[in-house]
Each structure stands twice: as C-alpha cells, then as structure tokens.
Design a protein around this motif. Structure first.
Motif, short mmCIF file in Angstrom:
data_model
loop_
_atom_site.label_atom_id
_atom_site.label_comp_id
_atom_site.label_asym_id
_atom_site.label_seq_id
_atom_site.Cartn_x
_atom_site.Cartn_y
_atom_site.Cartn_z
N GLY A 159 0.77 -1.23 0.00
CA GLY A 159 0.00 0.00 0.00
C GLY A 159 0.80 1.29 0.00
N SER A 160 2.12 1.19 -0.02
CA SER A 160 2.98 2.38 -0.07
C SER A 160 3.75 2.40 -1.38
CB SER A 160 3.96 2.38 1.10
OG SER A 160 3.27 2.46 2.33
N ASN A 161 4.12 3.60 -1.83
CA ASN A 161 4.86 3.76 -3.08
C ASN A 161 6.34 3.99 -2.81
OD1 ASN A 161 2.67 3.49 -4.90
ND2 ASN A 161 2.02 5.55 -4.32
N TYR A 162 7.16 3.39 -3.67
CA TYR A 162 8.62 3.49 -3.57
C TYR A 162 9.19 3.60 -4.97
CZ TYR A 162 7.63 1.43 0.98
OH TYR A 162 7.12 1.18 2.23
N VAL A 163 10.42 4.11 -5.07
CA VAL A 163 11.18 3.96 -6.29
C VAL A 163 12.14 2.81 -6.02
CG1 VAL A 163 12.96 5.67 -5.65
CG2 VAL A 163 12.56 5.13 -8.06
N GLY A 164 12.33 1.96 -7.02
CA GLY A 164 13.16 0.79 -6.77
C GLY A 164 13.63 0.14 -8.05
N ALA A 165 14.29 -0.99 -7.86
CA ALA A 165 14.80 -1.76 -8.99
C ALA A 165 15.04 -3.19 -8.54
CB ALA A 165 16.10 -1.15 -9.53
#
Length: 149
Positions: free
Chosen positions: A131-137
C-alpha cells in the motif's frame, strides 16, 4: 542447496552497504516482507535449473531481489537508488553482495553455494508494496551449488 539459508545469506551480504550520511542503515530480508522500512533490500522470487551437471552435483538458481527507496524527495531518492545500483562504491549492492563469494578456493555464502554473481539490474521504476509507493529496482543474482544437499 538449502534455498531458505541461501536467501538469508544474500540478505546478510547486502547489509554492510554504507548509505550517504544521515540516511541510516539499509534494512534487509531474505524473503518478501509484509511491509518495509525504506531503504529496504529483499530477496524475492527465484528460478531454479536442476541437474546442470551429472549426479545432482550442480543446480543453478537466479534470484530476483529488490531494493526499495522512499519517494519523499524524488531526486534524492533516485540518487540514493543510483548509488546502490552502481557497480562499485560504498553504497553498491553488487560490491557488497559479491564479497560473499569468498576468497580463492572458498565456497560462497559461508559455504552454502559454490559461487554467486550479481548479473544485472532491471525494472528501475515506481513500485507499490503493502500500500505504499517506492522507487526501486531489481537485481538479478545467479547462485550455483550442490544439487544434492
């Protein structure tokens, strides 16, 4: 190879990453967590190829791992992610994880595998996790080891 032990050892290998001043420590888990405290590295899915050599003497696994960073400041978040995805440097996940390869003639991951190699980065994008947003890879890690153990 014992998959759960290998997953935990990969997460342990990522922990020594040194983040820029003021950012605390990288949290790590050998499994997909219910929720994360960013920045967070975890071992997700894997593919396994059995019998790469006769007599169950070699299996090959490719782990999909992820690193997620808070999106509180989009530019700073992406700079932190870039540092962790670099091939070298104190924040490099590749450099930290590949220390677990051991020295010449030693097994990788404290004896759990023959060798490992961080092969690539993919999926640099926005992620939703719990339910949370992140930047990632995603970082792909190839591990080879005894198939009969």
């Amino acid at each position: 190879m014992q998959i759960s032990s290998v997953r935990d050892a990969i997460a342990d290998a990522a922990r020594p990453v040194i983040l820029p001043d003021g950012l605390g420590k990288l949290t790590c888990s050998g499994y997909v967590p219910d929720s994360v405290i960013a920045p967070h590295f975890f071992v997700g899915e894997y593919e396994q190829d059995f019998d790469k050599a006769m007599g169950r003497s070699l299996d090959e696994l490719t782990f999909t791992t992820r690193v997620l960073v808070s999106t509180a400041d989009d530019r700073a978040s992406q700079r932190l992610l870039d540092a962790m995805l670099s091939g070298s440097g104190p924040a490099s996940l590749k450099a930290a994880i590949e220390v677990a390869r051991g020295g010449p003639g030693e097994y990788a991951l404290g004896g759990l595998a023959h060798d490992l190699h961080v092969t690539s980065v993919r999926g640099y994008r926005w992620y939703e996790h719990a339910g949370s947003n992140y930047v990632g890879a995603e970082l792909m890690i190839k591990v080879i080891g005894e198939g009969s153990s």
